[in-house]
Write a protein that holds these residues in place. Structure first.
Motif, PDB file in Angstrom:
ATOM      1  N   THR A  16       0.806  -1.454   0.036  1.00  0.00           N
ATOM      2  CA  THR A  16       0.403  -0.234   0.433  1.00  0.00           C
ATOM      3  C   THR A  16       0.891   0.717  -0.318  1.00  0.00           C
ATOM      4  O   THR A  16       0.535   2.287  -1.261  1.00  0.00           O
ATOM      5  N   VAL A  17       1.707   1.414   0.885  1.00  0.00           N
ATOM      6  CA  VAL A  17       2.500   2.311   1.238  1.00  0.00           C
ATOM      7  C   VAL A  17       3.276   3.043  -0.698  1.00  0.00           C
ATOM      8  O   VAL A  17       3.268   3.752  -0.835  1.00  0.00           O
ATOM      9  N   GLU A  18       4.240   1.261  -0.978  1.00  0.00           N
ATOM     10  CA  GLU A  18       4.410   1.115  -2.353  1.00  0.00           C
ATOM     11  C   GLU A  18       3.922   1.796  -4.011  1.00  0.00           C
ATOM     12  O   GLU A  18       4.770   3.083  -3.803  1.00  0.00           O
ATOM     13  N   ALA A  19       2.601   1.697  -3.496  1.00  0.00           N
ATOM     14  CA  ALA A  19       1.190   2.365  -4.629  1.00  0.00           C
ATOM     15  C   ALA A  19       0.958   3.614  -4.294  1.00  0.00           C
ATOM     16  O   ALA A  19       1.557   4.390  -5.613  1.00  0.00           O
ATOM     17  N   ILE A  20       1.106   4.105  -3.123  1.00  0.00           N
ATOM     18  CA  ILE A  20       1.152   5.906  -2.143  1.00  0.00           C
ATOM     19  C   ILE A  20       2.026   6.385  -3.267  1.00  0.00           C
ATOM     20  O   ILE A  20       2.151   7.634  -3.831  1.00  0.00           O
ATOM     21  N   LYS A  21       3.574   6.087  -2.387  1.00  0.00           N
ATOM     22  CA  LYS A  21       4.512   6.807  -3.149  1.00  0.00           C
ATOM     23  C   LYS A  21       4.212   6.883  -4.852  1.00  0.00           C
ATOM     24  O   LYS A  21       4.664   8.155  -5.168  1.00  0.00           O
ATOM     25  N   LEU A  22       4.257   5.649  -5.697  1.00  0.00           N
ATOM     26  CA  LEU A  22       4.333   6.247  -7.063  1.00  0.00           C
ATOM     27  C   LEU A  22       2.793   6.672  -7.219  1.00  0.00           C
ATOM     28  O   LEU A  22       3.469   8.070  -8.680  1.00  0.00           O
ATOM     29  N   ALA A  23       1.446   7.535  -6.737  1.00  0.00           N
ATOM     30  CA  ALA A  23       0.789   7.707  -6.692  1.00  0.00           C
ATOM     31  C   ALA A  23       1.410   9.213  -6.787  1.00  0.00           C
ATOM     32  O   ALA A  23       0.596   9.657  -7.702  1.00  0.00           O
ATOM     33  N   PHE A  24       1.778   9.247  -6.182  1.00  0.00           N
ATOM     34  CA  PHE A  24       1.929  10.828  -5.114  1.00  0.00           C
ATOM     35  C   PHE A  24       3.102  11.847  -5.918  1.00  0.00           C
ATOM     36  O   PHE A  24       3.234  12.245  -6.343  1.00  0.00           O
ATOM     37  N   ALA A  25       4.290  10.768  -6.693  1.00  0.00           N
ATOM     38  CA  ALA A  25       4.960  11.258  -7.993  1.00  0.00           C
ATOM     39  C   ALA A  25       4.791  11.546  -8.952  1.00  0.00           C
ATOM     40  O   ALA A  25       4.901  12.264  -9.063  1.00  0.00           O
ATOM     41  N   ASP A  26       3.427  10.903  -9.628  1.00  0.00           N
ATOM     42  CA  ASP A  26       2.959  12.240 -10.222  1.00  0.00           C
ATOM     43  C   ASP A  26       2.125  13.078  -9.913  1.00  0.00           C
ATOM     44  O   ASP A  26       1.720  13.817 -10.409  1.00  0.00           O
TER      45      ASP A  26
END
Length: 559
Positions: free
Chosen positions: A295-305
């Motif tokens: 979940t945290v890794e998905a958040i990191k990718l989405a917030f980078a965008d």
């Protein structure tokens, strides 16, 4: 001149006061102490209607409107107006309130874009100086949006007059616990007087809007702003409008999740959900290492965008369709290493169809944490649902109007060429991000969270808790939470804390050890962080469950 015009002119002349420059107060008083019958009530259920929000008296105001025959729109507006007082250290009358609406009559979800734009004098050149856009004070204020979005909600979906929904706020203000209460009460009563010039409900609402945005109040704010070095002028208020927009929506495990557009951070939640959908989170286990890690890794990718692409789509071409393509989510998902936490920002290239953006810029600004924002949800027996995130803080008191202004311009940057660079008339890309979830075409879940950049991270956990882990609303709002700061902060562009993971101290020690082994930089904290409220409707029994995190002083009431 006809009779109505003469009456308007008379009221204008009678109520207009000479705007006298007053010293600017930089310290806003704390909210009034809640003193309603639902103080301490954080979960409730019923079949007729429900409200979940911040201040107890504000929740009580919304439920009273429901009991008096009002609908969800009437209730949410009454709650928001009361929260200008009960939640005054988190939200102000001169702030902003994005609202998501499910309209049961037309069976549609709509967005009321309750965010004011940058004033005409708020140019990039004005702020390209040491210190940049301030985090507080008179120059950080966007055009006030709260009143107009409330009036738009009443006009479009409600059944009550402004005088009815503002009455609870006036009762609280009349206790006079702070000096500005009397001034705001006087301003609100002037607006009620303007409404009474018409017996037609919708016409009366427009008279309220005109009196504030294009009449005496606008002129008083203009005069005060000029005298004190502010940027807001009468023309900024006169041209303000609440846009009614389509939501951004994706499907997740048979549910349709609706968010506001990329002038908020909301679509990042949708990207994260798409990245997560193939993972069997339920089997991984609630708040177990694999589930937290992915979940945290998905958040990191989405917030980078989010940090690279999101901005006001009226000014910038945001590649939103490309960002939310399932194929793009698949490419981004492949970047997740289940054994290792990412320690770098990795925006993607949705237009080029690539998982990583070549030569991604890495810029940041100054520290500027936000302590504002409250929460507000409402639902009624007819199936209407409203989700709002009221906010505004760190601003100044606009003279003798009693109107506190917010400081939302700090969510812009001054980086030439960046989509979210400040421009006159442009909306800042904000963190405020209400959520509505449908299933089988009917509203099922509403979520609102206070907490700046944490809002969609906590919302994501609320949705996973309710959908994947099958928790109740009360269980979801009290479950241990986790957030990362692996992104560019939304307030003065705070530098990212790469690999960071704030996590509640209730999480099992073995899970914390596992996450450290994977490379997460853990910061174990006592809750709360991120302040959620949730409403869920059972489609068969029509029972409405409402809950708010009691540790964050959220309240809920249903009947």
């Amino acid at each position: 001149m006809n009779l109505l015009a003469r009456r308007i002119l008379y009221l204008t002349l009678a109520c207009t006061r000479l705007a006298v420059a007053q010293p600017i107060s930089e310290t806003k008083p704390l909210a009034t102490k809640p003193a309603g019958s639902i103080v301490g009530q954080w979960q409730s259920s019923g079949t007729n209607g429900a409200v979940a929000a911040g201040g107890a008296e504000a929740v009580e105001a919304g439920v009273a409107i429901l009991r008096d025959g009002g609908n969800a729109a009437d209730a949410v507006v009454a709650t928001i107006l009361a929260q200008c007082v009960t939640d005054a250290n988190q939200f102000c009358f001169g702030g902003e309130v994005p609202i998501l609406v499910y309209d049961a009559k037309r069976k549609v979800v709509e967005v009321l874009a309750g965010q004011g734009a940058a004033p005409r004098l708020a140019t990039r050149e004005h702020f390209t100086r040491p210190g940049g856009i301030p985090a507080s004070g008179i120059e950080a204020a966007a055009v006030p949006a709260t009143l107009d979005v409330c009036l738009t909600a009443l006009d479009r979906y409600g059944s009550k007059r402004f005088a009815e929904v503002v009455a609870p706020a006036l009762r609280i203000l009349d206790r006079g616990e702070y000096a500005w209460h009397a001034d705001l009460a006087r301003t609100l009563r002037r607006l009620v007087a303007a409404e009474r010039l018409s017996d037609d409900r919708r016409r009366g609402l427009r008279l309220v809007a005109d009196y504030f945005y294009r009449g005496p109040i606008a002129r008083e704010i203009d005069a005060w702003s000029r005298a004190n070095g502010g940027l807001i002028r009468e023309v900024d208020l006169a041209t303000h409008v609440t846009r009614v927009e389509d939501p951004v929506m994706i499907e997740y495990r048979g549910h349709v999740v609706a968010k506001c557009g990329p002038w908020t951070q909301g679509p990042a939640l949708l990207e994260a959900l798409q990245i997560l959908e193939p993972f069997d989170l339920a089997t991984m286990g609630h708040n177990r290492p694999d589930a937290i890690h992915v979940t945290v890794e998905a958040i990191k990718l989405a917030f980078a965008d989010r940090d690279v692409y999101y901005a006001d789509p009226l000014f910038q071409r945001v590649p939103l369709n490309a960002l939310l393509r399932p194929e793009y989510a698949s490419m981004r998902r492949a970047l997740i290493n289940m054994n290792q936490a990412s320690l770098e920002q990795r925006p993607g290239d949705p237009v080029g169809g690539k998982p990583l953006l070549a030569e991604a810029e890495s810029r940041h600004g100054l520290e500027g944490p936000s302590i504002d924002t409250t929460t507000c949800l409402a639902a009624d027996a007819e199936g209407n649902m409203m989700a709002a995130t009221p906010s505004g803080w760190s601003g100044v008191l606009a003279g003798s109007t009693g109107v506190w202004l917010g400081s939302r311009l700090q969510s812009f940057n001054t980086w030439e060429g960046h989509p979210n660079c400040i421009e006159p008339g442009k909306r800042p890309r904000i963190t405020l991000t209400p959520t509505i979830v449908l299933k089988d075409g009917r509203p099922r879940i509403a979520v609102s969270v206070a907490g700046g950049d944490l809002q969609d991270q906590v919302t994501l956990q609320m949705l996973l808790d309710l959908i994947d882990f099958r928790l109740s609303p009360a269980e979801a709002v009290t479950a241990p939470r986790f957030v990362t700061h692996h992104f560019l902060g939304s307030f003065r562009q705070t530098p990212p804390k790469l690999g960071s993971l704030d996590i509640g101290d209730e999480v099992e020690a073995s899970t914390l050890t596992d996450l450290r082994i994977r490379g997460h930089h853990l910061n174990v904290l006592k809750p709360p962080f991120g302040h959620p409220v949730v409403i869920r409707i059972d489609p068969d029994s029509k029972r409405i469950e409402a809950a708010g995190d009691p540790k964050a002083k959220r309240h809920a009431s249903a009947y």
